[in-house]
Design a protein around this motif. Structure first.
Motif, PDB file in Angstrom:
ATOM      1  N   ALA A  11       3.532 -38.725  27.978  1.00 56.28           N
ATOM      2  CA  ALA A  11       4.635 -39.366  28.707  1.00 56.28           C
ATOM      3  C   ALA A  11       5.945 -39.077  27.981  1.00 56.28           C
ATOM      4  O   ALA A  11       5.982 -39.021  26.746  1.00 56.28           O
ATOM      5  N   ARG A  12       7.035 -38.898  28.779  1.00 54.56           N
ATOM      6  CA  ARG A  12       8.359 -38.616  28.203  1.00 54.56           C
ATOM      7  C   ARG A  12       9.181 -39.902  28.192  1.00 54.56           C
ATOM      8  O   ARG A  12       9.225 -40.640  29.177  1.00 54.56           O
TER       9      ARG A  12
ATOM     10  N   VAL B 131       9.563 -44.943  30.347  1.00 53.46           N
ATOM     11  CA  VAL B 131       8.843 -43.692  30.150  1.00 53.46           C
ATOM     12  C   VAL B 131       8.371 -43.118  31.482  1.00 53.46           C
ATOM     13  O   VAL B 131       8.033 -43.860  32.418  1.00 53.46           O
ATOM     14  N   ASP B 132       8.375 -41.792  31.540  1.00 53.33           N
ATOM     15  CA  ASP B 132       7.900 -41.062  32.713  1.00 53.33           C
ATOM     16  C   ASP B 132       6.460 -40.634  32.442  1.00 53.33           C
ATOM     17  O   ASP B 132       6.195 -39.831  31.547  1.00 53.33           O
ATOM     18  N   ASP B 133       5.489 -41.202  33.226  1.00 55.69           N
ATOM     19  CA  ASP B 133       4.074 -40.883  33.010  1.00 55.69           C
ATOM     20  C   ASP B 133       3.529 -39.931  34.068  1.00 55.69           C
ATOM     21  O   ASP B 133       2.323 -39.749  34.185  1.00 55.69           O
TER      22      ASP B 133
ATOM     23  N   THR C  85       3.826 -40.295  37.365  1.00 56.02           N
ATOM     24  CA  THR C  85       3.515 -40.943  38.646  1.00 56.02           C
ATOM     25  C   THR C  85       4.729 -41.011  39.554  1.00 56.02           C
ATOM     26  O   THR C  85       4.602 -41.359  40.736  1.00 56.02           O
TER      27      THR C  85
ATOM     28  N   ARG D 288       7.779 -46.414  33.736  1.00 57.04           N
ATOM     29  CA  ARG D 288       6.996 -47.520  33.195  1.00 57.04           C
ATOM     30  C   ARG D 288       7.716 -48.082  31.983  1.00 57.04           C
ATOM     31  O   ARG D 288       8.191 -47.337  31.128  1.00 57.04           O
TER      32      ARG D 288
ATOM     33  N   LEU E 267       0.901 -42.124  25.731  1.00 58.70           N
ATOM     34  CA  LEU E 267       0.987 -43.448  26.332  1.00 58.70           C
ATOM     35  C   LEU E 267      -0.416 -43.940  26.671  1.00 58.70           C
ATOM     36  O   LEU E 267      -1.153 -43.272  27.399  1.00 58.70           O
TER      37      LEU E 267
ATOM     38  N   THR F 255      -2.176 -46.564  28.774  1.00 61.74           N
ATOM     39  CA  THR F 255      -1.934 -47.490  29.874  1.00 61.74           C
ATOM     40  C   THR F 255      -2.919 -48.653  29.817  1.00 61.74           C
ATOM     41  O   THR F 255      -3.946 -48.571  29.120  1.00 61.74           O
TER      42      THR F 255
ATOM     43  N   ILE G  30       3.444 -33.524  31.490  1.00 62.67           N
ATOM     44  CA  ILE G  30       3.514 -34.980  31.621  1.00 62.67           C
ATOM     45  C   ILE G  30       2.355 -35.468  32.492  1.00 62.67           C
ATOM     46  O   ILE G  30       2.081 -34.916  33.556  1.00 62.67           O
ATOM     47  N   GLY G  31       1.673 -36.527  32.037  1.00 61.94           N
ATOM     48  CA  GLY G  31       0.550 -37.108  32.773  1.00 61.94           C
ATOM     49  C   GLY G  31      -0.795 -36.533  32.412  1.00 61.94           C
ATOM     50  O   GLY G  31      -1.836 -37.040  32.851  1.00 61.94           O
TER      51      GLY G  31
END
Length: 767
Positions: A44-45, A63-65, A67, A71, A88, A90, A138-139
């Motif tokens: 995640a960024r 944060v960008d996960d 999706t 978040r 990250l 979750t 990412i993700g």
């Protein structure tokens, strides 16, 4: 025992799913308690990083996960910043044994957790969150979230405490192809140190000395696997010993070589010697503890735990890697006495493969040098690898006899060989040698158990043909004895092989064999007789309104705590009255003659004498007798002592018969051949005067022995004559085999008189 699915695949080539593997293992004897398919941390960024308004060190991150929805995560890492790509976890992820959940920190909602390298099990860095490369997707998962199996291990299957052993079983069950792996060992390299083994509790001790290492994190795969099963990665040296322990089942230990003074000695501890373990706890040792020591003192408790001195740290430059075999009983005694249960002691107690210390040493050395570098400067072996020469005589027919299933011999051989056993011979004569890790396979019946669990318990159908082994001699004897006693209206009593020490002291002067860990406080000994448990049953039944009983038990009693110090006893107890109240007859209480009759029924057609010996503690002092054949006492009978009855709270009359060792009972066949005669039996009456305390039983037994044609003798009258004398009158029965004259009858009569007067000191009454 825990392991991951990818770890299992190191030893098993399979296309089965994790659920299918779990089902096969459970069906073949390894119960899977849980199958955990965890959620993996993802990349995640950090888009935004602002200070937490209620904290001087926390940050609130957006944060960008991957999706499409940002978040919010609260994080305390000093290196958290906008633009950083990190890991990250979750909600639902399990990190370091804790499940992440959505919550609030200092009043601000946090929907996850940013992770450090240590928390991910990737490295030992906990100074901040992990920094991933800028091109990380990412993700995407940061680490593989492998399925984790958790199984309950039974004490008889120590081979299941290794991933390799589990894979071997799965292969035999048809789940895939077994991958053997490398069993290479290190070549000996002379070292400045040597091993001095001073106890037979350690047949072999091996070590490798590795110099000039740089302590580093473990390989990612090893670290991830250890983290997945709940073992936090430390460094490559320590992780290697933990990994090998689970991988092939060999516990190991890693010492800082610079902290060791001189040679390594394996010895028994000196009573009162003190030891400080690697957690800083002090222990007082005793003579049953095995220790690893040098000139300065103890370095480790063998097979249990390492010590504070000599432990590996991040500053270690030279190490000594230990691999050895220690006596399971000694390790268990130490572990239980000190309350120390470790992965190592758990395995040693159950019995590890005694032949793999060299293989384990080579594998661990390779893992350490690959991560930390260094040079192997010494490879030393003390003692000898134990020889595993268990050879079991086995017949394929035994499987059908025991299970009722006609499994072809070729299929049996295939299963055994897939389990790693070697099979020699043909036809009905096989010699099976289990692989060394199977320390539980020792007799033919365990081979049958191995075959049926792999073949499948579900294949035992309702119409399976069952055939038992031909009964052994002592089994036939016990069954015959039980049938005779049951025919006399007695019910069989069954009890544990334990006794109550207080009751046993009350009943006899036999030694008590104390149990170190009794199942209940009132069963604290190995029973030295059957009577104690039977009287407990009498007391309990009487208390509940059932005072009238006839019981018998045949079982093992113990003379000592060593193998072979036991024998089989038979005990009969009758209480209350002979029958319920009824208008057709007068009821009576059981007496010692009922107990005597029970015993006589066990020796039909045999000659015996009855003697009033010194009664044991359980017996009434004046209502007791013992049955002899010659000088051998074969049984005893009597009423329960009123003193004992009061202490056990028994109010009903109790009569007892005991055969102290049923091996002493004759076969039951008559010594005298019964011949049907065409001649009419003849009776003659005798009366003798003898001392008041002389048993009438001995007089009639002596009379019967006077001539082979005398078949029986029955007392019909006895009375006290005063002055210490009594009269005993009895009838003998003579069964002629040919015509007899008056002179012949007179000769028998004179033989009876002469023998009784000589042997019993009695005088014939003249009127």
């Amino acid at each position: 025992m825990k392991w991951t699915f990818d770890w299992l695949k190191d030893y098993l080539k399979t296309d089965k799913t994790a659920d299918e593997i779990a089902d096969i293992l459970t069906r073949t004897g390894l119960e899977i308690e849980s199958l955990d398919m965890p959620i993996a941390p993802i990349a995640a960024r950090i888009v935004e990083c602002v200070a937490h308004e209620n904290s001087d060190h926390l940050h609130v991150l957006q944060v960008d996960d991957g999706t499409g929805v940002l978040r919010q995560v609260v994080c305390g890492a000093p290196n958290a910043r906008a633009g950083l790509i990190s890991a990250l976890a979750t909600p639902g992820c399990v990190i370091a044994g804790h499940e992440i959940a959505r919550g609030k920190l200092r009043g601000v909602t946090s929907d996850g957790m940013m992770c450090s390298g240590r928390e991910l099990g990737i490295n030992n860095d906990h100074g901040g969150i992990i920094e991933l490369p800028a091109d990380t997707k990412i993700g995407s998962p940061v680490i593989a979230a492998e399925t984790v199996f958790d199984a309950g291990i039974t004490p008889n299957r120590p081979d299941y405490l290794a991933v390799r052993g589990i894979a071997r079983d799965l292969s035999a069950a048809g789940a895939g192809e077994y991958i053997a792996g490398s069993d290479e060992i290190l070549s000996p390299i002379e070292s400045t140190r040597r091993v001095d083994i001073q106890t037979d509790k350690c047949p072999v001790y091996q070590f490798a000395e590795i110099k000039n290492i740089s302590i580093a994190p473990s390989d990612k795969k090893i670290a991830a696997r250890l983290a997945a099963i709940g073992i936090g990665p430390k460094n490559a040296a320590i992780d290697a010993t933990n990994y090998i322990c689970y991988d092939i089942g060999q516990p190991m230990h890693c010492f800082d070589a610079d902290e060791i003074d001189g040679d390594i000695t394996v010895r028994m501890a000196t009573p009162g010697e003190m030891f400080t373990d690697l957690f800083g706890n002090s222990h007082e040792l005793c003579a049953t503890d095995i220790v690893i020591a040098d000139r300065a003192g103890i370095l480790a408790l063998a097979g249990v735990i390492g010590g504070a001195r000599g432990m590996t740290t991040d500053k270690t430059k030279n190490i000594i890697l230990e691999s050895a075999y220690f006596d399971p009983v000694s390790v268990r005694k130490t572990s239980k006495r000190l309350g120390l249960s470790t992965d190592a002691s758990y395995r040693y107690e159950r019995g590890i493969d005694p032949t793999i210390s060299g293989v384990a040493l080579a594998r661990a050395t390779q893992i350490i040098t690959a991560a930390c570098g260094g040079d192997i400067s010494g490879v030393v072996t003390g003692g000898d690898i134990p020889k595993c020469d268990v050879k079991i005589a086995y017949s394929p027919e035994l499987f059908r006899i025991k299970t009722g299933i006609a499994m072809p011999a070729d299929e049996q051989r295939s299963i055994l060989e897939n389990l790693g056993f070697s099979v020699a011979g043909s036809g009905d004569d096989w010699t099976v040698t289990p692989r060394p890790a199977r320390v539980d396979v020792l007799i033919p019946e365990t081979i049958v158990a191995e075959l049926i669990r792999i073949y499948g318990y579900d294949k035992i159908g309702k119409n399976t043909e069952y055939k038992h082994f031909p009964a052994r001699a002592h089994d036939c004897r016990d069954i015959n004895l039980k049938n005779r006693l049951a025919a006399r209206g007695l019910n069989e009593h069954r009890s544990f092989g334990f006794g109550n020490s207080a009751t046993e002291v009350l009943l006899s002067d036999k030694p008590n064999i104390k149990i170190a860990n009794p199942i209940t406080s009132d069963l604290d000994t190995l029973r030295n007789g059957l009577l104690g448990n039977m009287l407990a049953a009498v007391a309990n039944n009487e208390k509940r309104g059932y005072p009238d009983m006839g019981l018998f038990e045949i079982g093992t009693v113990f003379d000592g705590d060593m193998p072979g110090e036991q024998h089989t006893e038979a005990c009969i107890v009758r209480t209350g009255t002979t029958s319920p109240k009824h208008w057709t007859h007068r009821n009576r209480a059981y007496d010692i003659y009922d107990a005597k009759a029970d015993l006589i029924s066990l020796i039909p057609g045999q000659n015996f004498t009855v003697s009033s010996d010194m009664p044991p503690r359980w017996a009434h002092p004046f209502r007791y007798g013992a049955i002899y054949q010659g000088k051998k006492k074969i049984a005893e009978f009597g009423e329960l002592s009123p003193v004992v009855a009061k202490k056990l709270r028994i109010k009903t009359n109790v009569v007892i018969a005991i055969v102290n060792n049923i091996e002493n009972l004759p076969s039951g066949r008559s010594h005298r051949r019964v011949v049907l005669s065409e001649f009419q039996p003849i009776t003659r009456d005798f009366a003798f005067i003898t001392d008041t305390d002389f048993p009438a039983e001995k007089i009639v037994a002596t009379a019967v022995a006077a001539d082979s044609q005398i078949t029986n003798a029955i007392v019909f009258d006895a009375f006290d004559m005063g002055d210490g004398k009594k009269s005993v009158a009895f009838t003998i029965t003579i069964q002629p085999t040919e015509n007899m004259s008056d002179a012949d009858l007179m000769a028998i009569q004179n033989a009876v008189i002469g023998r009784v007067e000589e042997k019993c000191g009695a005088k014939i009454r003249d009127k």
